[in-house]
Design a protein around this motif. Structure first.
Motif, PDB file in Angstrom:
ATOM      1  N   ALA A  70     -38.099 -26.427 -28.797  1.00 31.94           N
ATOM      2  CA  ALA A  70     -38.906 -26.392 -27.579  1.00 31.94           C
ATOM      3  C   ALA A  70     -38.113 -25.807 -26.410  1.00 31.94           C
ATOM      4  O   ALA A  70     -38.648 -25.025 -25.606  1.00 31.94           O
ATOM      5  CB  ALA A  70     -39.401 -27.797 -27.239  1.00 31.94           C
ATOM      6  N   VAL A  71     -36.839 -26.171 -26.301  1.00 29.62           N
ATOM      7  CA  VAL A  71     -36.003 -25.626 -25.230  1.00 29.62           C
ATOM      8  C   VAL A  71     -35.828 -24.121 -25.394  1.00 29.62           C
ATOM      9  O   VAL A  71     -35.907 -23.354 -24.423  1.00 29.62           O
ATOM     10  CB  VAL A  71     -34.638 -26.342 -25.211  1.00 29.62           C
ATOM     11  N   LEU A  72     -35.592 -23.673 -26.618  1.00 31.70           N
ATOM     12  CA  LEU A  72     -35.465 -22.236 -26.868  1.00 31.70           C
ATOM     13  C   LEU A  72     -36.764 -21.513 -26.531  1.00 31.70           C
ATOM     14  O   LEU A  72     -36.751 -20.411 -25.973  1.00 31.70           O
ATOM     15  CB  LEU A  72     -35.079 -21.997 -28.329  1.00 31.70           C
ATOM     16  N   ALA A  73     -37.895 -22.130 -26.869  1.00 30.27           N
ATOM     17  CA  ALA A  73     -39.192 -21.510 -26.566  1.00 30.27           C
ATOM     18  C   ALA A  73     -39.420 -21.436 -25.066  1.00 30.27           C
ATOM     19  O   ALA A  73     -40.011 -20.466 -24.564  1.00 30.27           O
ATOM     20  CB  ALA A  73     -40.309 -22.298 -27.245  1.00 30.27           C
ATOM     21  N   ALA A  74     -38.959 -22.458 -24.326  1.00 21.84           N
ATOM     22  CA  ALA A  74     -39.147 -22.463 -22.875  1.00 21.84           C
ATOM     23  C   ALA A  74     -38.377 -21.346 -22.197  1.00 21.84           C
ATOM     24  O   ALA A  74     -38.674 -20.985 -21.053  1.00 21.84           O
ATOM     25  CB  ALA A  74     -38.717 -23.812 -22.302  1.00 21.84           C
ATOM     26  N   ARG A  75     -37.392 -20.780 -22.885  1.00 18.55           N
ATOM     27  CA  ARG A  75     -36.637 -19.649 -22.325  1.00 18.55           C
ATOM     28  C   ARG A  75     -37.349 -18.323 -22.548  1.00 18.55           C
ATOM     29  O   ARG A  75     -36.929 -17.301 -21.999  1.00 18.55           O
ATOM     30  CB  ARG A  75     -35.243 -19.582 -22.948  1.00 18.55           C
ATOM     31  N   PRO A  77     -39.945 -15.634 -21.763  1.00 21.37           N
ATOM     32  CA  PRO A  77     -40.740 -15.338 -20.572  1.00 21.37           C
ATOM     33  C   PRO A  77     -42.237 -15.345 -20.879  1.00 21.37           C
ATOM     34  O   PRO A  77     -42.676 -14.871 -21.922  1.00 21.37           O
ATOM     35  CB  PRO A  77     -40.275 -13.930 -20.157  1.00 21.37           C
ATOM     36  N   GLY A  78     -43.007 -15.926 -19.973  1.00 18.03           N
ATOM     37  CA  GLY A  78     -44.455 -15.918 -20.106  1.00 18.03           C
ATOM     38  C   GLY A  78     -45.012 -17.010 -20.999  1.00 18.03           C
ATOM     39  O   GLY A  78     -46.185 -16.952 -21.380  1.00 18.03           O
ATOM     40  N   TRP A  79     -44.214 -18.028 -21.321  1.00 19.37           N
ATOM     41  CA  TRP A  79     -44.673 -19.098 -22.203  1.00 19.37           C
ATOM     42  C   TRP A  79     -44.487 -20.459 -21.548  1.00 19.37           C
ATOM     43  O   TRP A  79     -43.460 -20.735 -20.942  1.00 19.37           O
ATOM     44  CB  TRP A  79     -43.903 -19.076 -23.528  1.00 19.37           C
ATOM     45  N   ARG A  80     -45.508 -21.285 -21.686  1.00 20.42           N
ATOM     46  CA  ARG A  80     -45.414 -22.710 -21.341  1.00 20.42           C
ATOM     47  C   ARG A  80     -45.365 -23.477 -22.650  1.00 20.42           C
ATOM     48  O   ARG A  80     -46.091 -23.157 -23.589  1.00 20.42           O
ATOM     49  CB  ARG A  80     -46.607 -23.148 -20.489  1.00 20.42           C
ATOM     50  N   VAL A  81     -44.532 -24.495 -22.687  1.00 18.91           N
ATOM     51  CA  VAL A  81     -44.244 -25.176 -23.949  1.00 18.91           C
ATOM     52  C   VAL A  81     -44.627 -26.650 -23.862  1.00 18.91           C
ATOM     53  O   VAL A  81     -44.246 -27.341 -22.911  1.00 18.91           O
ATOM     54  CB  VAL A  81     -42.757 -25.048 -24.314  1.00 18.91           C
ATOM     55  N   THR A  82     -45.362 -27.097 -24.856  1.00 21.04           N
ATOM     56  CA  THR A  82     -45.674 -28.512 -25.033  1.00 21.04           C
ATOM     57  C   THR A  82     -45.019 -28.987 -26.317  1.00 21.04           C
ATOM     58  O   THR A  82     -45.167 -28.348 -27.362  1.00 21.04           O
ATOM     59  CB  THR A  82     -47.197 -28.747 -25.107  1.00 21.04           C
ATOM     60  N   LEU A  83     -44.301 -30.088 -26.234  1.00 20.47           N
ATOM     61  CA  LEU A  83     -43.633 -30.676 -27.392  1.00 20.47           C
ATOM     62  C   LEU A  83     -44.334 -31.974 -27.768  1.00 20.47           C
ATOM     63  O   LEU A  83     -44.401 -32.905 -26.957  1.00 20.47           O
ATOM     64  CB  LEU A  83     -42.159 -30.946 -27.073  1.00 20.47           C
ATOM     65  N   GLU A 102     -35.811 -31.284 -17.656  1.00 21.33           N
ATOM     66  CA  GLU A 102     -35.042 -30.298 -16.895  1.00 21.33           C
ATOM     67  C   GLU A 102     -35.395 -28.866 -17.280  1.00 21.33           C
ATOM     68  O   GLU A 102     -35.269 -27.952 -16.465  1.00 21.33           O
ATOM     69  CB  GLU A 102     -33.541 -30.531 -17.111  1.00 21.33           C
ATOM     70  N   THR A 103     -35.805 -28.662 -18.520  1.00 21.70           N
ATOM     71  CA  THR A 103     -36.108 -27.307 -18.980  1.00 21.70           C
ATOM     72  C   THR A 103     -37.582 -26.937 -18.788  1.00 21.70           C
ATOM     73  O   THR A 103     -37.985 -25.840 -19.145  1.00 21.70           O
ATOM     74  CB  THR A 103     -35.758 -27.149 -20.468  1.00 21.70           C
ATOM     75  N   GLY A 104     -38.380 -27.856 -18.239  1.00 25.08           N
ATOM     76  CA  GLY A 104     -39.792 -27.558 -18.025  1.00 25.08           C
ATOM     77  C   GLY A 104     -40.655 -27.752 -19.240  1.00 25.08           C
ATOM     78  O   GLY A 104     -41.808 -27.302 -19.250  1.00 25.08           O
ATOM     79  N   VAL A 105     -40.158 -28.412 -20.275  1.00 22.91           N
ATOM     80  CA  VAL A 105     -40.956 -28.677 -21.472  1.00 22.91           C
ATOM     81  C   VAL A 105     -41.833 -29.894 -21.224  1.00 22.91           C
ATOM     82  O   VAL A 105     -41.346 -30.953 -20.823  1.00 22.91           O
ATOM     83  CB  VAL A 105     -40.045 -28.924 -22.697  1.00 22.91           C
ATOM     84  N   GLU A 106     -43.122 -29.746 -21.459  1.00 26.68           N
ATOM     85  CA  GLU A 106     -44.040 -30.872 -21.374  1.00 26.68           C
ATOM     86  C   GLU A 106     -43.942 -31.678 -22.671  1.00 26.68           C
ATOM     87  O   GLU A 106     -44.018 -31.113 -23.764  1.00 26.68           O
ATOM     88  CB  GLU A 106     -45.474 -30.384 -21.186  1.00 26.68           C
ATOM     89  N   VAL A 107     -43.778 -32.982 -22.556  1.00 28.10           N
ATOM     90  CA  VAL A 107     -43.616 -33.854 -23.718  1.00 28.10           C
ATOM     91  C   VAL A 107     -44.839 -34.748 -23.866  1.00 28.10           C
ATOM     92  O   VAL A 107     -45.250 -35.413 -22.904  1.00 28.10           O
ATOM     93  CB  VAL A 107     -42.349 -34.720 -23.596  1.00 28.10           C
ATOM     94  N   ALA A 315     -24.237 -23.533 -27.357  1.00 26.85           N
ATOM     95  CA  ALA A 315     -23.463 -23.424 -26.119  1.00 26.85           C
ATOM     96  C   ALA A 315     -24.072 -22.399 -25.168  1.00 26.85           C
ATOM     97  O   ALA A 315     -23.871 -22.467 -23.960  1.00 26.85           O
ATOM     98  CB  ALA A 315     -22.016 -23.050 -26.440  1.00 26.85           C
ATOM     99  N   SER A 316     -24.831 -21.442 -25.699  1.00 25.94           N
ATOM    100  CA  SER A 316     -25.447 -20.414 -24.859  1.00 25.94           C
ATOM    101  C   SER A 316     -26.541 -20.979 -23.972  1.00 25.94           C
ATOM    102  O   SER A 316     -26.976 -20.318 -23.025  1.00 25.94           O
ATOM    103  CB  SER A 316     -26.014 -19.292 -25.732  1.00 25.94           C
ATOM    104  N   LEU A 317     -27.010 -22.203 -24.257  1.00 21.17           N
ATOM    105  CA  LEU A 317     -28.074 -22.790 -23.444  1.00 21.17           C
ATOM    106  C   LEU A 317     -27.581 -23.157 -22.060  1.00 21.17           C
ATOM    107  O   LEU A 317     -28.357 -23.209 -21.104  1.00 21.17           O
ATOM    108  CB  LEU A 317     -28.640 -24.037 -24.133  1.00 21.17           C
TER     109      LEU A 317
END
Length: 475
Positions: A70-75, A77-83, A102-107, A315-317
């Motif tokens: 979900a965090v990778l998906a939130a990065r 562009p143009g996508w909103r993510v629901t987990l 913190e990453t904007g993922v809706e849970v 680590a790239s996150l």
């Protein structure tokens, strides 16, 4: 190589029913855990036992399992993510939820109680010395809440990341996923302790170990063996296609048991592979949502997973962009620090052809680094018409990524980017000869020079599109 795109993280997800922009929705369903990395330096052995001593240790936490996907998906562009997941009601669970927020993922949390699994890696010199996991019972899950069905109905794509902790055996959720699979791409990343994909799944992406477990095929762990396992799973599962992911060897995709498999090789990359499978699954889902074929989606996904490993894996996150790889400003500063010359070139680069390559090859020979500014899709439409571009900005950037750096700009002429980069040379094709280039005054303000290079006759994107259209009409 440096491929930088002018994008940013999506804003936190608004309340259900309040979508103020055109961002697409990706729903990630799966088991979550808390990942902990303890990283330090190991340069001597303990006198008590032949084990390394870790000094200067630092601890970092991040979402794991489907949470990392979900965090990778939130990065993107143009996508909103629901987990959709189950988070234990304990301190690790609270920490995990805070990291996701913190990453904007809706849970959307289905858990009614329970504890959160924690996976801890002890690392030194980019290697894992030890891993230990907490043993926890499966998190109890409650009835499926209506917001899950709402988000699935809105989704442009769905990704299931099964980590074998029970969420994919939730009957109501499985029924909702099967309904969602009827009219949108659904990608299923399985786990040996999990369940089979739901009917209608667009693409299942087991790795070799998972394919071996589910198929029982004892063949060698090579291309032929993985292909045979994919064929068996295609027959056993209610899915449209199966791709067995093969780590550093890429993937093999099977769409028809009687057809030829598609072998997708990967570039060799060294680094932390934790999460590479999640990156592959995320990229597959969003690429399918763009209307691409599974064959194209898997090719893009294998490359994305390779890039993720090269960038440092998880680590790239949190790490800043690697110098000279993802930040054109950093690349520019580095080249100038050693007395080099920075060259810039710009254009739409729609339907990349020999004329473009001629321009870029000549531009690259004029200096020590080439930064290419490509017009965004919106800008191309303003300049060329509503039927352009033929190729989207992400794919155009990927096609040019073998150059030193690529930036997608929203302006029709890249004044803002040029003012930041201040290239020593700004290069245009010879078709501009005889007329003043719009951005010339800006480039010359800091002592830069605008030049043209020879134009390759007979190669024009517009002419090519017209030719293709005429051929189509003739048929």
């Amino acid at each position: 190589m440096c491929a930088a795109v002018d994008t940013h993280l999506t804003d936190p997800t608004p309340a259900i029913g309040a979508e103020p922009d055109t961002a697409q929705r990706l729903v990630v369903v799966g088991d979550v855990l808390l990942d902990r990395d303890i990283t330090g330096t190991a340069n001597r052995l303990s006198p008590e036992a032949p084990v390394p001593i870790l000094s200067g240790a630092q601890t970092a936490h991040r979402p794991g399992g489907a949470g990392l996907a979900a965090v990778l998906a939130a990065r993107e562009p143009g996508w909103r993510v629901t987990l959709v997941c189950g988070i234990g009601q304990d301190e690790p669970g609270a920490q995990l939820r805070a990291l996701l927020d913190e990453t904007g993922v809706e849970v959307i949390d289905l858990a009614t109680s329970g504890t959160t699994p924690v996976k801890t890696r002890v690392r030194a010199a980019d290697r894992t010395l030890l891993r230990f996991d907490t043993d926890t019972d499966l998190v109890p899950l409650g009835p499926l809440p209506d917001p899950v069905r709402t988000r699935l109905a809105e989704a442009a794509a769905v990704l299931v990341c099964d980590y074998g902790r029970g969420i994919t055996s939730h009957d109501e959720l499985r029924q909702a996923l099967a309904s969602a699979a009827a009219d949108r791409p659904l990608v299923w990343d399985p786990h040996p302790k999990g369940t089979a994909p739901v009917p209608g799944t667009t693409l299942a992406v087991p790795n070799t170990d998972e394919a071996l477990h589910f198929s029982g095929h004892p063949g060698p762990r090579d291309l032929a063996g993985d292909t045979a396992r994919a064929v068996q799973l295609l027959a056993a599962w209610p899915v449209k296609q199966v791709a067995v992911t093969r780590g550093r060897d890429g993937a093999v995709l099977v769409a028809d048991a009687d057809g030829h498999p598609l072998a997708i090789p990967a570039r060799r990359a060294a680094g932390d592979t934790c999460g590479a499978g999640d990156q592959l699954a995320v990229t597959t889902a969003v690429t399918l949502a763009a209307g691409r074929l599974p064959s194209h989606a898997m090719a893009v996904a294998v490359e994305a997973a390779t890039g993720y490993v090269e960038a440092g894996g998880p680590a790239s996150l949190t790490a800043p962009p690697a110098p000279g790889r993802t930040d054109p400003l950093e690349l520019t500063a580095r080249v100038r620090a050693r007395g080099g010359k920075v060259v810039g070139a710009g254009g739409c680069f729609d339907l990349l052809h020999a004329g473009h390559l001629s321009l870029l090859e000549q531009a690259r020979r004029l200096g020590d680094a080439l930064i290419v500014c490509i017009n965004s899709d919106t800008s191309v439409r303003r300049l060329k018409g509503e039927d352009r571009p033929v190729v989207g900005e992400r794919e155009r950037a990927a096609l040019l990524a073998a150059l030193d750096s690529v930036i997608v700009v929203g302006e029709d002429t890249p004044e803002r980017v040029l003012a930041e980069l201040r290239p020593d040379l700004w290069v245009k094709g010879g078709d501009y000869s005889g007329r003043r280039i719009a951005e010339a005054d800006l480039v010359e303000n800091w002592g830069g020079e605008v030049v043209t290079v020879p134009f390759l006759e007979g190669h024009s994107t517009t002419t090519r599109i017209h030719h293709v259209a005429q051929q189509a009409d003739a048929r």
